[in-house]
Design a protein around this motif. Structure first.
Motif, PDB file in Angstrom:
ATOM      1  N   LEU A 110       0.707  -1.120   0.075  1.00  0.00           N
ATOM      2  CA  LEU A 110      -0.020   0.107   0.201  1.00  0.00           C
ATOM      3  C   LEU A 110       0.932   1.309  -0.099  1.00  0.00           C
ATOM      4  O   LEU A 110       0.536   2.004  -0.692  1.00  0.00           O
ATOM      5  N   THR A 111       1.875   1.186   1.013  1.00  0.00           N
ATOM      6  CA  THR A 111       2.747   2.618   0.939  1.00  0.00           C
ATOM      7  C   THR A 111       3.552   2.534  -0.459  1.00  0.00           C
ATOM      8  O   THR A 111       3.703   3.705  -0.956  1.00  0.00           O
ATOM      9  N   THR A 112       3.885   1.503  -1.097  1.00  0.00           N
ATOM     10  CA  THR A 112       4.269   1.685  -2.597  1.00  0.00           C
ATOM     11  C   THR A 112       3.340   2.319  -3.590  1.00  0.00           C
ATOM     12  O   THR A 112       3.825   3.161  -4.232  1.00  0.00           O
ATOM     13  N   ALA A 113       2.041   1.721  -3.323  1.00  0.00           N
ATOM     14  CA  ALA A 113       1.149   2.301  -4.491  1.00  0.00           C
ATOM     15  C   ALA A 113       0.899   3.891  -4.216  1.00  0.00           C
ATOM     16  O   ALA A 113       0.611   4.415  -5.286  1.00  0.00           O
ATOM     17  N   GLN A 114       0.760   3.999  -3.025  1.00  0.00           N
ATOM     18  CA  GLN A 114       0.628   5.407  -2.741  1.00  0.00           C
ATOM     19  C   GLN A 114       1.746   6.286  -3.286  1.00  0.00           C
ATOM     20  O   GLN A 114       1.352   7.683  -3.272  1.00  0.00           O
ATOM     21  N   GLY A 115       2.758   5.972  -3.656  1.00  0.00           N
ATOM     22  CA  GLY A 115       3.617   6.961  -4.329  1.00  0.00           C
ATOM     23  C   GLY A 115       3.335   7.098  -5.787  1.00  0.00           C
ATOM     24  O   GLY A 115       4.378   7.589  -6.522  1.00  0.00           O
ATOM     25  N   PHE A 116       2.503   6.252  -6.459  1.00  0.00           N
ATOM     26  CA  PHE A 116       2.306   6.429  -7.830  1.00  0.00           C
ATOM     27  C   PHE A 116       1.509   7.634  -7.900  1.00  0.00           C
ATOM     28  O   PHE A 116       0.469   8.005  -7.287  1.00  0.00           O
ATOM     29  N   ALA A 117       1.639   8.264  -9.228  1.00  0.00           N
ATOM     30  CA  ALA A 117       1.087   9.498  -9.440  1.00  0.00           C
ATOM     31  C   ALA A 117      -0.756   9.351  -9.902  1.00  0.00           C
ATOM     32  O   ALA A 117      -1.456  10.322  -9.437  1.00  0.00           O
ATOM     33  N   HIS A 118      -1.033   8.272 -10.235  1.00  0.00           N
ATOM     34  CA  HIS A 118      -2.435   8.280 -10.725  1.00  0.00           C
ATOM     35  C   HIS A 118      -3.227   7.324  -9.732  1.00  0.00           C
ATOM     36  O   HIS A 118      -2.680   6.169  -9.398  1.00  0.00           O
ATOM     37  N   SER A 119      -4.250   7.789  -9.268  1.00  0.00           N
ATOM     38  CA  SER A 119      -4.967   6.724  -8.225  1.00  0.00           C
ATOM     39  C   SER A 119      -5.533   5.478  -9.048  1.00  0.00           C
ATOM     40  O   SER A 119      -5.459   4.727  -8.279  1.00  0.00           O
ATOM     41  N   GLU A 120      -5.939   5.550 -10.535  1.00  0.00           N
ATOM     42  CA  GLU A 120      -6.304   4.504 -11.048  1.00  0.00           C
ATOM     43  C   GLU A 120      -5.005   3.338 -10.863  1.00  0.00           C
ATOM     44  O   GLU A 120      -5.408   2.104 -11.002  1.00  0.00           O
ATOM     45  N   ASP A 121      -3.863   4.037 -11.028  1.00  0.00           N
ATOM     46  CA  ASP A 121      -2.824   3.116 -10.705  1.00  0.00           C
ATOM     47  C   ASP A 121      -2.445   2.200  -9.662  1.00  0.00           C
ATOM     48  O   ASP A 121      -1.872   1.140  -9.529  1.00  0.00           O
ATOM     49  N   GLN A 122      -2.870   3.097  -8.393  1.00  0.00           N
ATOM     50  CA  GLN A 122      -2.480   2.722  -7.235  1.00  0.00           C
ATOM     51  C   GLN A 122      -3.630   1.528  -6.962  1.00  0.00           C
ATOM     52  O   GLN A 122      -3.158   0.389  -6.517  1.00  0.00           O
ATOM     53  N   ALA A 123      -4.841   1.724  -7.450  1.00  0.00           N
ATOM     54  CA  ALA A 123      -5.688   0.483  -7.389  1.00  0.00           C
ATOM     55  C   ALA A 123      -5.336  -0.788  -8.275  1.00  0.00           C
ATOM     56  O   ALA A 123      -5.505  -1.848  -7.733  1.00  0.00           O
TER      57      ALA A 123
END
Length: 535
Positions: A110-123
């Motif tokens: 989750l911490t890794t994904a939160q560093g992504f620019a786009h919310s759809e990419d995080q999901a």
């Protein structure tokens, strides 16, 4: 002179070590034969630069081992014999692009994904990991189990029950997809591509090779789950723990004795000749060698091997060469992005964009202009490897030609191959790429040492043409077709002869899986003659 044991294991890389230990634990008498004067294959630690700096000469990181079945079987014994790991609960890996963009992966997804620019990419990233973990038993069984066995059908049935036909077809499509294509199709931004595409190099692949779409989530899930463990005091202590365990199990270890040939008794593998002595095997011979060596050199011409297998072995392909650079530093680097000081392993790469070009250049015989640089900072996890206050770099290059025909930058003379002058010039190019992101590097370098592709091939006969993975892992020579389409099982066409090692399924890496698979099958299916070493 002649000795007789239940099994002879040829080669002491991780698969040979695992196979010898598991057979001996199962009550077999075992002889382990190694051409070099030390155990371990591409697992070694040396003071290659200055006293007090312990460099893992070749491999270093053990996520595949601690997450695999060999560790589940032998881990407790190895720790009892001194094996100790250091790992991270925070930052695991990262990538730095040429323009300075940094993408980081933490143990926590989750911490890794939160560093992504786009919310759809995080999901999408979290969904990718969740889907893989939900099917890890089936996918892991298909990727890591014995190919073409009845158990394979069981893993496939499990996947069909969970994913239905459409979901199973989606997994198949991923297995036929490259990493570049997978990332383009699943993500809007470039973070996943930047983070994990360079990791495909560690499997002997390139960004546009098939199967990357399946390996990417597998690698990401493994490192989120198991981190990047390193052996305390250097990878050599992993080998020492194995050697101590093998001694306890009364395994006969023969060092400095290359196998000259395999012996056949009425068409069945009956032992080996090494060091002018015959070691006979009552039950099995396990050879951690390439198909080139097995079918072209070690087996006699009258061995019961189908002509098609010999021809396929003759045409077995090897991949790109590799190179290691070890650097002793006076103190840790001051990275432009100070978060990188805490990252155990990072890549200097623009993801698929630059890594694909570097792979293409290397495969065309050229020294890459902008090589992907793997930067290991083991001292972050294990400070005992360097003097107090110092640091070291473990640099790996996996896009290197064995016999360079040119330089993509037009700067280096490759006429005479890997001379000291060429090595020095290429090392300076690589260090320059690091210094772009850590400007104080030139002032902190105390010494460096390089292991060239020629050095790799000279040290380990499985590294043909400097390929540390013992053969190309492209799809046509992987999974169901590794090492050969007509000899893809670990059981060879010769009764009693088994092939293990990186040339066999499930391919390269420090998991020890092929040694484990064969040892467990033999222990389950064949009762040993006795527990004592032979006559």
């Amino acid at each position: 002179m002649s000795r007789t044991v239940d099994a002879v294991v040829v080669g002491s890389g991780v698969n040979g070590l695992v196979a010898a230990a598991e057979l001996a634990k199962g009550g077999w008498s075992v002889a382990l034969v190694e051409r070099n004067k030390r155990l371990g294959g591409f697992i070694a630690t040396e003071q290659r630069t200055l006293p007090g700096y312990l460099h893992d000469t070749y491999s270093s990181w053990h996520p595949l081992f601690v997450s695999g079945p060999a560790y589940a079987t032998l881990g407790e014994d190895l720790h009892r014999h001194g094996l100790e790991y250091r790992n991270t609960d925070g930052l695991v890996t990262g990538t730095v692009t040429d323009d300075g963009k940094v993408v980081l992966a933490h143990r926590d997804a989750l911490t890794t994904a939160q560093g992504f620019a786009h919310s759809e990419d995080q999901a999408a990233y979290l969904a990718m990991l969740r889907r893989f973990l939900d099917n890890a038993d089936a996918i892991g069984g298909l990727m890591g189990g014995e190919p073409r066995s009845p158990r394979t059908l069981g893993h496939l049935a499990k996947l069909l029950r969970r994913e239905r036909l459409s979901g199973t077809e989606a997994w198949l499509r991923q297995a036929l997809t490259s990493t570049r294509s997978y990332c383009r199709g699943e993500f809007r931004g470039d973070e996943t591509d930047l983070l994990w595409t360079p990791w495909l190099l560690h499997a002997g692949l390139a960004p546009d090779h098939a199967s990357g779409g399946l390996l990417l989530p597998a690698m990401a899930a493994t490192m989120h789950g198991f981190g990047l463990p390193v052996v305390v005091g250097g990878a050599e202590n992993f080998v020492r723990a194995f050697q101590s365990l093998l001694n306890e199990l009364n395994v006969e270890i023969r060092l400095g004795q290359p196998v000259e040939r395999l012996l056949l008794d009425d068409g069945r593998a009956g032992g080996v000749v090494c060091g002018g002595e015959t070691i006979r095997a009552r039950r099995a011979v396990l050879a951690s060698v390439t198909p080139t060596a097995l079918y072209g050199e070690l087996l006699p011409a009258d061995a019961p091997v189908p002509p098609a297998v010999r021809e396929q072995a003759r045409r077995y392909r090897y991949g790109r060469a590799a190179m290691q650079i070890h650097v002793a530093l006076s103190s840790p680097l001051s990275w432009r992005d100070d978060r990188l000081a805490a990252v155990p392993l990072l890549h200097l790469s623009d993801g698929s964009a630059s890594t694909a070009i570097a792979c293409a250049e290397a495969e065309a015989g050229l020294l890459p202009r902008r090589p992907t640089v793997v930067v290991g900072q083991q001292h972050v996890l294990d400070p005992s490897r360097v003097p107090t206050g110092a640091a070291a770099l473990w640099l790996q290059l996996q896009e290197v030609p064995y016999e360079p025909t040119g330089d993509a930058s037009g700067e280096l003379d490759v006429t005479d191959g890997w001379t000291e002058e060429l090595t020095d010039g290429y090392v300076r190019r690589v260090l320059g790429r690091v210094a772009r992101h850590a400007p104080d590097l030139p002032d902190k370098v105390l010494a460096w040492d390089a292991v060239t592709p020629v050095d790799l091939a000279s040290y380990n006969p499985n590294a043909v043409a400097g390929d540390p993975y013992a053969g190309s892992a492209e799809l046509h020579q992987n999974l169901l077709w590794r090492p050969l389409p007509d000899a893809s099982r670990h059981a060879t066409p010769v009764p009693g002869l088994w092939q293990i090692g990186a040339s066999t399924h499930p391919g390269p890496g420090l998991g020890g899986s092929s040694g484990h698979l064969v040892a467990q099958r033999l222990v389950r299916s064949v009762r040993p003659h006795h527990r004592r070493l032979g006559s």
